[in-house]
Design an enzyme around this catalytic site. Structure first.
Site, PDB file in Angstrom:
ATOM      1  N   THR A  77       0.854  -1.182   0.000  1.00 25.02           N
ATOM      2  CA  THR A  77       0.000   0.000   0.000  1.00 25.02           C
ATOM      3  C   THR A  77       0.886   1.226   0.000  1.00 25.02           C
ATOM      4  O   THR A  77       2.023   1.162   0.443  1.00 25.02           O
ATOM      5  CB  THR A  77      -0.848   0.020   1.294  1.00 25.02           C
ATOM      6  N   GLY A 105      -9.921  -3.784   2.188  1.00 19.89           N
ATOM      7  CA  GLY A 105      -9.109  -3.633   3.393  1.00 19.89           C
ATOM      8  C   GLY A 105      -9.399  -2.301   4.054  1.00 19.89           C
ATOM      9  O   GLY A 105     -10.471  -1.707   3.883  1.00 19.89           O
ATOM     10  N   ASP A 106      -8.411  -1.817   4.789  1.00 17.57           N
ATOM     11  CA  ASP A 106      -8.571  -0.543   5.495  1.00 17.57           C
ATOM     12  C   ASP A 106      -8.329   0.662   4.606  1.00 17.57           C
ATOM     13  O   ASP A 106      -8.807   1.762   4.899  1.00 17.57           O
ATOM     14  CB  ASP A 106      -7.596  -0.492   6.673  1.00 17.57           C
ATOM     15  N   GLY A 109      -4.883  -4.818   7.100  1.00 20.34           N
ATOM     16  CA  GLY A 109      -6.076  -3.992   6.987  1.00 20.34           C
ATOM     17  C   GLY A 109      -7.182  -4.402   7.938  1.00 20.34           C
ATOM     18  O   GLY A 109      -7.856  -3.551   8.534  1.00 20.34           O
ATOM     19  N   THR A 128      -0.348   1.411   6.627  1.00 17.42           N
ATOM     20  CA  THR A 128      -0.095   0.246   5.786  1.00 17.42           C
ATOM     21  C   THR A 128       0.036  -0.958   6.712  1.00 17.42           C
ATOM     22  O   THR A 128       0.468  -0.809   7.851  1.00 17.42           O
ATOM     23  CB  THR A 128       1.192   0.387   4.944  1.00 17.42           C
TER      24      THR A 128
HETATM   25  N1  ASP Z   1      -3.606  -2.335   4.436  1.00 17.47           N
HETATM   26  C1  ASP Z   1      -3.678  -2.922   3.144  1.00 17.47           C
HETATM   27  C2  ASP Z   1      -4.830  -3.859   3.083  1.00 17.47           C
HETATM   28  O1  ASP Z   1      -5.086  -4.539   4.044  1.00 17.47           O
HETATM   29  C3  ASP Z   1      -2.462  -3.637   2.721  1.00 17.47           C
HETATM   30  C4  ASP Z   1      -1.143  -3.013   3.029  1.00 17.47           C
HETATM   31  O2  ASP Z   1      -1.064  -2.001   3.675  1.00 17.47           O
HETATM   32  O3  ASP Z   1      -0.106  -3.525   2.627  1.00 17.47           O
HETATM   33  O4  ASP Z   1      -5.432  -3.974   2.032  1.00 17.47           O
END
Ligand code: ASP
Length: 411
Positions: A238, A268-269, A292, A289
């Protein structure tokens, strides 16, 4: 961070995997915080994968460019890059081989927000999130509707699955088809830690089998190690960026292809306002990041901004959000060691911090925040726990050295 929930091999926690935990046991209280910043503005902070795009964005911001447009300039770089498999074009796909992207943005000066989730075929979802903010009376669009909206406002439809990402997905599909994201997660009461030693011969056989198949699929030798690693332990990826100008205006955005090989429709988040990103220029801005699912449950970015509103420093505010994740698992280190989270935090006076649950991911890299306030640099984040988060299922202790060179994929 990286987690797969159902292990092909249920593996035990062995000495080397417990490195972080042992360190944590000895250091139950997080270390006193070193100062993470001196306040200065204008300033842009981002996850370290945006570092190469900071110069252009900072110049734009210093010359009077809008704070959100500056942040979007940073994240558009990795979205456009087919060799960055964590966002936009070339992002790793869902379990059906389809790239689905999430993004959101907040514009401090006008106090507006936009967001899109599960978008297919449109590369620059961060810009689509901005278009939702500017051209609709809504805040969030998802799936097919979001794609049709993007096309309506002029974004081109394109195939986001690069040949390389397609081959990595195929490799995962062929080797991981019983090891996916179905079934109860770690937060479920019935989840059990792995029990088979990671140094088992089965691991060696498995890696060898995946390697042979990677060669047959035509994955270039120089990317093979990275591809195998992604198959054995699907990554997340991310980019977040927050920007503050010299008028005290702030904006931010977060964009991602999310968790590799996720269930179709999983958000995700990153597109969740208040989880993956939150900005209130009266106080500050934050983004995330990492895992999530965990971040959604603590509304991480919003929690951090509200903590700063109540007087916490950026670092204290971030540490508190991390501790809420730890609390959600009742401090169970057998689970916490498999997850990770990094927060990027910018206060309205230009003070900033990067904090993370663990110091780094597996044994391949340390977590970093990138900053530009006239000087571009990267700094290691301040971690709540000493040591690194671990792959799930755990990797063999005798991980071949070439598999550690994860970054080769992006070169
Ligand atoms: N937070 C992101 C998700 O869960 C992934 C990431 O940050 O690498 O989609």
């Amino acid at each position: 961070m990286s987690i797969t929930r159902r292990g092909f091999l249920e593996s035990a926690v062995v000495a080397s995997l417990a490195t972080g935990l042992n360190a944590q046991d000895k250091n139950k209280t997080p270390q006193p915080s070193p100062p993470t910043s001196s306040a200065k503005q204008p300033i842009i902070i981002c996850s370290n994968n945006g570092r190469n795009y900071l110069d252009d964005a900072f110049l734009f911001l210093r010359n009077g460019g809008d704070t959100l447009d500056a942040a979007l300039r940073v994240v558009k770089g990795p979205e456009d890059d087919p060799n960055d498999d964590s966002v936009g074009l070339g992002g790793l796909p869902n379990e059906e081989g389809v790239v689905e992207l999430d993004a959101c943005c907040m514009h401090g000066p006008t106090r507006r927000a936009g967001s899109v989730g599960g978008v297919r075929n449109i590369k620059n979802v961060s810009l689509v999130a901005k278009a939702v903010m500017e051209h609709t009376g809504h805040v969030m669009l998802v799936g097919e509707g979001a794609e049709r909206f993007a096309v309506a406002v002029g974004f081109p439809r394109e195939n986001l699955l690069t040949d390389r990402s397609r081959k990595v997905w195929l490799l995962w599909k062929e080797n991981h088809s019983t090891d996916d994201w179905w079934g109860p997660g770690m937060s479920g009461p019935q989840w059990k830690p792995p029990t088979t030693p990671p140094q088992s011969e089965l691991w060696k056989e498995r890696i060898q089998r995946v390697e042979e198949r990677a060669a047959q699929l035509g994955i270039e030798p120089e990317f093979r190690a990275a591809a195998i690693r992604r198959v054995l332990s699907p990554p997340t990826g991310t980019i977040h960026c927050s920007a503050l100008n010299d008028k005290g205006e702030m904006s931010a955005c977060t964009t991602t292809s999310g968790l590799a090989f996720k269930l179709p429709g999983r958000c995700g988040d990153s597109p969740i306002i208040g989880a993956g990103c939150y900005t209130d220029q009266d106080v500050g801005s934050a983004g995330a990041t990492g895992s999530g699912e965990e971040n959604i449950k603590v509304a991480g970015a919003h929690t951090i901004v509200e903590n700063m509103r109540r007087g916490m420093s950026p670092q204290e505010a971030g540490m508190d959000a991390l501790k809420r994740i730890v609390r959600n698992y009742n401090n169970d280190m057998n689970k916490l060691k498999f997850m990770d989270m990094t927060y990027y935090i910018l206060r309205k006076d230009g003070a900033y911090a990067g904090v993370s649950l663990w110091e780094g991911y597996s044994d391949t890299s340390v977590h970093k925040i990138a900053i530009h306030d006239g000087t571009r640099r990267s700094q290691q984040t301040v971690a709540l726990f000493k040591g690194v988060s671990h792959e799930f299922p755990p990797f063999p202790v005798t991980i071949p050295p070439e598999l550690k060179e994860d970054s080769v994929y992006l070169k």
